[in-house]
Design an enzyme around this catalytic site. Structure first.
Site, PDB file in Angstrom:
ATOM      1  N   THR A 165     -89.581  15.132 -94.763  1.00 47.68           N
ATOM      2  CA  THR A 165     -89.109  14.800 -93.409  1.00 47.68           C
ATOM      3  C   THR A 165     -90.194  14.989 -92.366  1.00 47.68           C
ATOM      4  OG1 THR A 165     -86.868  15.461 -93.957  1.00 47.68           O
ATOM      5  CG2 THR A 165     -87.407  15.478 -91.645  1.00 47.68           C
ATOM      6  N   ASP A 179     -90.316  11.278-100.324  1.00 46.00           N
ATOM      7  CA  ASP A 179     -89.165  12.120-100.026  1.00 46.00           C
ATOM      8  C   ASP A 179     -89.135  13.092-101.207  1.00 46.00           C
ATOM      9  OD1 ASP A 179     -86.418  13.127-100.233  1.00 46.00           O
ATOM     10  OD2 ASP A 179     -85.995  11.695 -98.647  1.00 46.00           O
ATOM     11  N   SER A 180     -89.025  14.384-100.962  1.00 47.81           N
ATOM     12  CA  SER A 180     -89.206  15.319-102.082  1.00 47.81           C
ATOM     13  C   SER A 180     -88.097  15.217-103.116  1.00 47.81           C
ATOM     14  CB  SER A 180     -89.371  16.756-101.594  1.00 47.81           C
ATOM     15  OG  SER A 180     -88.138  17.337-101.295  1.00 47.81           O
ATOM     16  N   SER A 181     -87.039  14.505-102.819  1.00 49.17           N
ATOM     17  CA  SER A 181     -86.011  14.276-103.851  1.00 49.17           C
ATOM     18  C   SER A 181     -86.582  13.424-104.985  1.00 49.17           C
ATOM     19  CB  SER A 181     -84.804  13.566-103.260  1.00 49.17           C
ATOM     20  OG  SER A 181     -84.457  14.165-102.050  1.00 49.17           O
ATOM     21  N   ASP A 188     -86.172  19.588 -99.709  1.00 48.27           N
ATOM     22  CA  ASP A 188     -85.138  19.495-100.756  1.00 48.27           C
ATOM     23  C   ASP A 188     -85.577  20.113-102.082  1.00 48.27           C
ATOM     24  OD1 ASP A 188     -83.427  18.274 -99.015  1.00 48.27           O
ATOM     25  OD2 ASP A 188     -83.724  16.241 -99.776  1.00 48.27           O
ATOM     26  N   THR A 210     -85.087  29.801-102.132  1.00 52.85           N
ATOM     27  CA  THR A 210     -84.168  28.719-102.447  1.00 52.85           C
ATOM     28  C   THR A 210     -83.700  28.102-101.135  1.00 52.85           C
ATOM     29  OG1 THR A 210     -82.316  28.163-103.892  1.00 52.85           O
ATOM     30  CG2 THR A 210     -82.034  30.128-102.569  1.00 52.85           C
ATOM     31  N   GLN A 221     -74.623  32.360-111.084  1.00 52.71           N
ATOM     32  CA  GLN A 221     -74.324  31.363-110.050  1.00 52.71           C
ATOM     33  C   GLN A 221     -74.351  32.004-108.659  1.00 52.71           C
ATOM     34  OE1 GLN A 221     -70.644  29.320-111.017  1.00 52.71           O
ATOM     35  NE2 GLN A 221     -71.353  28.893-113.076  1.00 52.71           N
ATOM     36  N   CYS A 222     -74.269  33.352-108.602  1.00 53.64           N
ATOM     37  CA  CYS A 222     -74.357  34.037-107.303  1.00 53.64           C
ATOM     38  C   CYS A 222     -75.809  33.994-106.838  1.00 53.64           C
ATOM     39  CB  CYS A 222     -73.938  35.497-107.428  1.00 53.64           C
ATOM     40  SG  CYS A 222     -72.266  35.718-108.019  1.00 53.64           S
TER      41      CYS A 222
HETATM   42  N1  ASP Z   1     -85.160  14.665 -98.038  1.00 55.09           N
HETATM   43  C1  ASP Z   1     -86.242  15.370 -97.386  1.00 55.09           C
HETATM   44  C2  ASP Z   1     -87.248  15.766 -98.438  1.00 55.09           C
HETATM   45  O1  ASP Z   1     -86.995  16.681 -99.172  1.00 55.09           O
HETATM   46  C3  ASP Z   1     -85.754  16.554 -96.665  1.00 55.09           C
HETATM   47  C4  ASP Z   1     -86.840  17.380 -96.024  1.00 55.09           C
HETATM   48  O2  ASP Z   1     -87.993  17.085 -96.017  1.00 55.09           O
HETATM   49  O3  ASP Z   1     -86.466  18.416 -95.463  1.00 55.09           O
HETATM   50  O4  ASP Z   1     -88.285  15.163 -98.531  1.00 55.09           O
END
Ligand code: ASP
Length: 343
Positions: free
Chosen positions: A15, A59-61, A92, A167, A279-280
Site C-alpha cells: 500500500t 501487493d504483498s498478498s 498483509d 503478526t 489458535q490463541c
Molecule cells: N494489500 C496490501 C499489501 O499487503 C496491504 C498493505 O500494504 O498494507 O500489499
C-alpha cells in the site's frame, strides 16, 4: 556530525507505494519514484540511502517463497556495502516475510527492518512517512561501531517488533502489528528507545543465505466441524512433509479415536511432521495440562510452544529444506533458533 551510515532501501510493493487507478478507488502498486516524490524529507536524513526496487512491485498478498529468496539474494549481494537494510513491503504478508528472512539470513549481524503502511504515501493522512523515516533511522543506529538491532524486525506505528514474533492484528488501525508473546524491541516517541536486553546479539559467524524453502507444507486449523474425511483428504495430498496444526487453547484437540488414528498413521506411514501451535495469539502450548493435548504429544507431534503461525510455517519450510535427521529436525523445531520462541 556523526559519519553517515549506508542504508539500502528495498522496495517490494505494498500500500505504501500504491495509487488509485484512474476513475476508480482500487489501489495498485506503483513505482518507487512515487515514494521518493512524496517524501522530500528522505534527503534530510543523515544516512546515505540507495534504493533497489522489484521490477514489478507487488501487493504483498501475491508474495510467494520465491520473492523471499529474491529479497535474501538482494541482501546477500549488497551485504558488505551497506550498514543496514530497510524493506518496504505490504502489511498483509509482512510477518510471513519477516519470519522467513529471520531463518534464511544466516549469521546476520546487520539490521534488516521491514515496514509499510496502512495508507498510501500520497494520502494526506498517511502513516507511511513516519514508518519509513524511523525505519531508516533504526537501520542506521550504531553504537561503538556495532548495529543496535542486528536482526530482522518489523517497524510499524511507533514500535519495533522482532520479525518472527510479529503478526498483523488489525485490518484498518495504524498500529496494525503486535508481537503478543514478546515485548517490542524499541519504541519511538520524542526519542527512539531501544530495549537492548530484548534484542538478539550480533552473530560472529560468516553471513550467508539459505535459498531453499520446502513448500510441501500445510497449515491446518482445527475446528469443531472438521470431519475424518476432510482431515484424511488433506493429509493424503501428494508430497506433504509438514503440517502446522493450529489447536485450541494450550494445545488441545479432539481425543476421538478417528482423529488420533489419522494423525498417528500420517506420522508413522507417511512420515509427515506435525507441529502443535495454539489458535490463541497469546500464551504457550502446555501439552500436559489436559488429556486431549497429551494424546497428541504421545503420537509424536512436535511442541511449537509459543510460535506464531507465520514463524512455525516458515521455520518448518526452512528446516525441511536442510535434510536433517528426524531427531535433529524435531530438536531444532522445539528450541529457539532466532529468538522465535521463549523456551
Ligand atoms: N494489500 C496490501 C499489501 O499487503 C496491504 C498493505 O500494504 O498494507 O500489499
Amino acid at each position: 556530525m556523526k559519519p553517515k551510515n549506508k542504508i539500502l532501501l528495498i522496495y517490494t510493493g505494498g500500500t505504501i507505494g500504491m495509487q488509485k487507478q484512474p476513475n476508480s478507488d482500487i489501489l495498485t502498486p506503483f513505482d518507487f519514484e512515487n515514494i521518493r516524490e512524496n517524501i522530500p524529507e528522505l534527503k534530510l536524513i543523515n544516512q546515505e540511502i540507495d534504493t533497489i526496487s522489484f521490477e514489478h512491485p507487488l501487493d504483498s498478498s501475491n508474495i510467494r517463497p520465491e520473492h523471499w529468496i529474491k529479497m535474501a539474494k538482494i541482501i546477500e549481494r549488497n551485504y558488505e556495502n551497506y550498514d543496514g537494510f530497510v524493506i518496504l513491503h505490504g502489511s498483509d504478508t509482512m510477518a510471513y516475510t519477516a519470519s522467513a528472512l529471520s531463518f534464511m539470513l544466516e549469521n546476520l549481524s546487520k539490521p534488516v527492518i521491514l515496514t509499510g503502511s496502512q495508507l498510501p504515501i500520497g494520502d494526506l493522512r498517511t502513516d507511511a512517512k513516519e514508518n519509513i523515516i524511523t525505519s531508516i533511522e533504526i537501520a542506521g543506529s550504531y553504537e561503538n561501531g556495532s548495529p543496535i538491532v542486528p536482526e530482522v524486525a518489523i517497524y510499524f506505528e511507533f514500535k519495533l517488533f522482532r520479525g518472527n514474533r510479529a503478526t498483523k492484528l488489525s485490518t484498518d488501525e495504524f498500529n496494525a502489528f503486535d508481537s503478543p508473546n514478546y515485548n517490542p524491541l524499541a519504541s519511538s516517541g520524542v526519542n527512539l528507545k531501544f530495549y537492548k536486553h530484548r534484542i538478539l546479539p550480533s552473530s560472529s559467524g560468516i553471513f550467508s543465505i539459505s535459498d531453499q524453502m520446502n513448500t510441501n507444507v500445510l497449515v491446518l486449523k482445527i475446528h469443531p466441524a472438521l470431519t475424518d474425511v476432510q482431515l484424511q483428504t488433506l493429509l493424503d495430498m501428494p508430497n506433504l512433509e509438514g503440517v502446522v496444526l493450529e489447536t485450541y487453547g494450550a494445545g488441545n484437540t479432539f481425543s476421538y479415536p478417528w482423529f488420533l488414528d489419522i494423525i498417528h498413521n500420517a506420522i508413522q506411514e507417511k512420515h509427515i511432521f506435525f507441529v502443535n501451535i495454539s489458535q490463541c495469539q497469546k500464551g504457550v502450548i502446555s501439552p500436559y495440562k489436559y488429556e486431549t493435548g497429551k494424546k497428541l504429544m504421545d503420537l509424536g507431534v512436535i511442541n511449537g510452544k509459543d510460535l506464531t503461525t507465520e514463524a512455525a510455517l516458515t521455520k518448518m519450510m526452512y528446516l525441511l529444506s536442510k535434510n536433517l535427521s528426524d531427531k535433529s529436525f524435531i530438536k531444532t523445531m522445539e528450541r529457539p533458533l532466532k529468538g522465535e520462541m521463549n523456551y
